[in-house]
Scaffold this motif. Structure first.
Motif, mmCIF file in Angstrom:
data_model
loop_
_atom_site.group_PDB
_atom_site.id
_atom_site.type_symbol
_atom_site.label_atom_id
_atom_site.label_comp_id
_atom_site.label_asym_id
_atom_site.label_seq_id
_atom_site.Cartn_x
_atom_site.Cartn_y
_atom_site.Cartn_z
ATOM 1 N N VAL A 115 0.500 5.987 -4.536
ATOM 2 C CA VAL A 115 0.743 7.355 -4.986
ATOM 3 C C VAL A 115 -0.390 8.232 -4.462
ATOM 4 O O VAL A 115 -1.547 8.089 -4.868
ATOM 5 C CB VAL A 115 0.829 7.454 -6.519
ATOM 6 N N LEU A 116 -0.039 9.143 -3.552
ATOM 7 C CA LEU A 116 -0.998 10.067 -2.950
ATOM 8 C C LEU A 116 -0.930 11.390 -3.688
ATOM 9 O O LEU A 116 0.135 12.003 -3.794
ATOM 10 C CB LEU A 116 -0.664 10.274 -1.467
ATOM 11 N N THR A 117 -2.072 11.831 -4.242
ATOM 12 C CA THR A 117 -2.115 13.085 -4.995
ATOM 13 C C THR A 117 -3.135 14.017 -4.362
ATOM 14 O O THR A 117 -4.346 13.839 -4.537
ATOM 15 C CB THR A 117 -2.491 12.830 -6.477
ATOM 16 N N PRO A 118 -2.678 15.022 -3.601
ATOM 17 C CA PRO A 118 -3.608 15.988 -2.994
ATOM 18 C C PRO A 118 -4.291 16.837 -4.058
ATOM 19 O O PRO A 118 -3.748 17.048 -5.157
ATOM 20 C CB PRO A 118 -2.695 16.844 -2.109
ATOM 21 N N HIS A 119 -5.493 17.305 -3.760
ATOM 22 C CA HIS A 119 -6.205 18.179 -4.680
ATOM 23 C C HIS A 119 -5.375 19.444 -4.928
ATOM 24 O O HIS A 119 -5.075 20.201 -4.016
ATOM 25 C CB HIS A 119 -7.555 18.567 -4.084
ATOM 26 N N GLY A 120 -4.957 19.631 -6.181
ATOM 27 C CA GLY A 120 -4.182 20.799 -6.537
ATOM 28 C C GLY A 120 -2.733 20.757 -6.113
ATOM 29 O O GLY A 120 -2.019 21.765 -6.222
ATOM 30 N N GLY A 121 -2.231 19.591 -5.662
ATOM 31 C CA GLY A 121 -0.862 19.500 -5.178
ATOM 32 C C GLY A 121 -0.043 18.464 -5.916
ATOM 33 O O GLY A 121 -0.524 17.779 -6.824
ATOM 34 N N ALA A 122 1.211 18.323 -5.498
ATOM 35 C CA ALA A 122 2.128 17.375 -6.120
ATOM 36 C C ALA A 122 1.938 15.983 -5.525
ATOM 37 O O ALA A 122 1.595 15.826 -4.350
ATOM 38 C CB ALA A 122 3.567 17.835 -5.913
ATOM 39 N N SER A 123 2.184 14.985 -6.335
ATOM 40 C CA SER A 123 2.022 13.603 -5.899
ATOM 41 C C SER A 123 3.160 13.168 -4.979
ATOM 42 O O SER A 123 4.293 13.627 -5.106
ATOM 43 C CB SER A 123 1.961 12.667 -7.105
ATOM 44 N N GLU A 124 2.822 12.260 -4.079
ATOM 45 C CA GLU A 124 3.799 11.689 -3.156
ATOM 46 C C GLU A 124 3.781 10.179 -3.331
ATOM 47 O O GLU A 124 2.738 9.535 -3.210
ATOM 48 C CB GLU A 124 3.438 12.056 -1.715
ATOM 49 N N VAL A 125 4.945 9.595 -3.619
ATOM 50 C CA VAL A 125 5.073 8.159 -3.798
ATOM 51 C C VAL A 125 5.425 7.518 -2.457
ATOM 52 O O VAL A 125 6.357 7.958 -1.776
ATOM 53 C CB VAL A 125 6.133 7.810 -4.854
ATOM 54 N N ILE A 126 4.687 6.483 -2.099
ATOM 55 C CA ILE A 126 4.901 5.773 -0.839
ATOM 56 C C ILE A 126 5.173 4.318 -1.168
ATOM 57 O O ILE A 126 4.288 3.592 -1.644
ATOM 58 C CB ILE A 126 3.668 5.895 0.080
ATOM 59 N N ASP A 127 6.400 3.877 -0.931
ATOM 60 C CA ASP A 127 6.760 2.478 -1.162
ATOM 61 C C ASP A 127 6.549 1.684 0.128
ATOM 62 O O ASP A 127 6.977 2.117 1.208
ATOM 63 C CB ASP A 127 8.214 2.371 -1.610
ATOM 64 N N VAL A 128 5.903 0.556 0.000
ATOM 65 C CA VAL A 128 5.563 -0.279 1.150
ATOM 66 C C VAL A 128 6.617 -1.357 1.323
ATOM 67 O O VAL A 128 6.939 -2.089 0.381
ATOM 68 C CB VAL A 128 4.181 -0.936 0.965
ATOM 69 N N GLU A 129 7.154 -1.463 2.528
ATOM 70 C CA GLU A 129 8.079 -2.539 2.845
ATOM 71 C C GLU A 129 7.281 -3.772 3.249
ATOM 72 O O GLU A 129 6.408 -3.701 4.110
ATOM 73 C CB GLU A 129 9.024 -2.128 3.974
ATOM 74 N N ALA A 130 7.584 -4.888 2.641
ATOM 75 C CA ALA A 130 6.829 -6.111 2.910
ATOM 76 C C ALA A 130 7.708 -7.318 2.644
ATOM 77 O O ALA A 130 8.649 -7.250 1.847
ATOM 78 C CB ALA A 130 5.586 -6.173 2.024
ATOM 79 N N PRO A 131 7.422 -8.453 3.289
ATOM 80 C CA PRO A 131 8.167 -9.686 2.999
ATOM 81 C C PRO A 131 7.978 -10.102 1.548
ATOM 82 O O PRO A 131 6.950 -9.797 0.934
ATOM 83 C CB PRO A 131 7.540 -10.718 3.948
ATOM 84 N N GLU A 132 8.957 -10.793 1.017
ATOM 85 C CA GLU A 132 8.851 -11.252 -0.372
ATOM 86 C C GLU A 132 7.683 -12.207 -0.539
ATOM 87 O O GLU A 132 7.008 -12.202 -1.560
ATOM 88 C CB GLU A 132 10.160 -11.917 -0.789
ATOM 89 N N ASN A 133 7.430 -13.039 0.457
ATOM 90 C CA ASN A 133 6.325 -13.996 0.405
ATOM 91 C C ASN A 133 5.101 -13.370 1.071
ATOM 92 O O ASN A 133 5.091 -13.170 2.285
ATOM 93 C CB ASN A 133 6.711 -15.293 1.121
ATOM 94 N N PRO A 134 4.050 -13.060 0.315
ATOM 95 C CA PRO A 134 2.883 -12.384 0.892
ATOM 96 C C PRO A 134 2.021 -13.272 1.781
ATOM 97 O O PRO A 134 1.060 -12.790 2.392
ATOM 98 C CB PRO A 134 2.094 -11.945 -0.347
ATOM 99 N N MET A 135 2.355 -14.567 1.891
ATOM 100 C CA MET A 135 1.566 -15.470 2.727
ATOM 101 C C MET A 135 2.073 -15.519 4.175
ATOM 102 O O MET A 135 1.467 -16.168 5.031
ATOM 103 C CB MET A 135 1.551 -16.876 2.124
ATOM 104 N N ILE A 136 3.150 -14.818 4.451
ATOM 105 C CA ILE A 136 3.702 -14.833 5.805
ATOM 106 C C ILE A 136 2.703 -14.277 6.817
ATOM 107 O O ILE A 136 2.546 -14.814 7.915
ATOM 108 C CB ILE A 136 5.033 -14.052 5.847
ATOM 109 N N GLY A 137 1.988 -13.234 6.438
ATOM 110 C CA GLY A 137 1.046 -12.603 7.366
ATOM 111 C C GLY A 137 -0.051 -13.548 7.821
ATOM 112 O O GLY A 137 -0.430 -13.542 9.006
#
Length: 318
Positions: A259-281
């Motif tokens: 969640v990115l919240t600029p000073h004095g601005g509205a928040s922006e939600v950023i969803d990260v796409e990733a494999p279900e298994n975090p050990m793949i990387g």
């Protein structure tokens, strides 16, 4: 095809096996355990092509190109040395060793013999961390960082009952700092470099190791606080505060919602796409390293993280 043998039969080894099946260019090799029956049962469960008793048997069989070491922390250094001397690439579960000096010596040995040695620090290869790195310029000058990984272990109940268990056993290198604290510390190093100073405090538990702790890391123009726990839970996110915006991170070990919240601005939600298994990387990175990718920076980040752990372990338990 790079054949990866697995040493250890815990749940994390099972997740590693799932990751191997999801990555092109690698395949499962035999499983090794001190208990031959356990190794055979585990190999059958994950679909591995065989099982042997002990690392030495695995290395001498000539049926693997790499090994994944998921043994107790205190056994890592000796097992890494054995694999490197056998000319077999190594992916060793975090923490790679109990001290930075051990890691430095093993890296030097591996480089001399031209053998791949990589720590299985999944955070380093997670798409969520890459997303954070890409967003950082939008924050302006970063001034404060707050990273945390606090998750109560079900095995803490054994400690409360007066029993000993591996992850809380100091003779095996078990501790909350080594098990969970390394995640936020490694992310800190990856994103901002090694701090010039770190200090902290750890709370001891009946098993003789730390159950939780906090640290303050100092840089020239920012300060970072790091928290870890295996005896309590938290609903708090991690956060990076810049002069122009702040960034909230749902989980520093595997960021999926930012969640990115600029000073004095509205928040922006950023969803990260990733494999279900975090050990793949980390499996992909091992494959690429065996194929010739330069992993010197990966090894240096491990060394930096272990140096921070060394400092924090010097303080007596409270």
């Amino acid at each position: 095809m790079i054949r990866i043998g697995i040493v250890g039969t815990s749940s994390i080894s099972e997740r590693l096996a799932d990751a191997v099946r999801a990555v092109d260019g690698v395949a499962l090799g035999p499983v090794a355990s001190r208990d031959g029956d356990r190794a055979r049962e585990f190999a059958d469960r994950i679909g591995a092509p065989g099982a042997v008793r002990g690392l030495d048997a695995l290395l001498s069989a000539g049926e693997v190109d790499a090994v994944y070491l998921a043994s107790p922390n205190a056994a890592h250094a000796q097992q890494v040395e054995a694999a490197v001397d056998a000319g077999v690439a190594v992916l060793v579960e975090k923490p790679a060793t109990l001290a930075a000096a051990e890691w430095d010596g093993l890296v030097a040995r591996a480089r001399e013999q031209r053998v791949v040695l990589l720590e299985a620090m999944r955070t380093a290869y997670d798409p969520g961390i890459r997303s954070i790195a890409e967003i950082l310029p939008r924050l302006g000058r970063v001034r404060r960082v707050s990273f945390r990984y606090e998750k109560r272990s079900a095995r803490y109940d054994h400690v409360l009952a007066g029993e000993q268990t591996n992850i809380f056993d100091p003779s095996l290198g078990g501790s909350a700092l080594r098990d969970l604290g390394v995640y936020p510390l490694h992310a800190l190093v990856l994103l901002f470099g090694e701090p010039r100073r770190i200090s902290g405090a750890r709370v001891g538990i009946a098993s003789g190791t730390d159950g939780l702790g906090s640290a303050i890391a100092e840089y020239d123009d920012l300060v970072a606080d790091v928290a870890w726990s295996k005896i309590t839970d938290t609903a708090l996110p991690s956060e990076i505060q810049g002069e122009e915006a702040s960034l909230s991170v749902d989980a520093i070990d595997a960021p999926r919602r930012l969640v990115l919240t600029p000073h004095g601005g509205a928040s922006e939600v950023i969803d990260v796409e990733a494999p279900e298994n975090p050990m793949i990387g980390e499996v992909e990175r091992l494959r690429d390293a065996v194929r010739g990718a330069d992993i010197a920076s990966d090894q240096d980040r491990t060394a930096s993280t272990l140096r921070l752990v060394d400092v924090l372990l010097q303080r007596p338990l409270r």
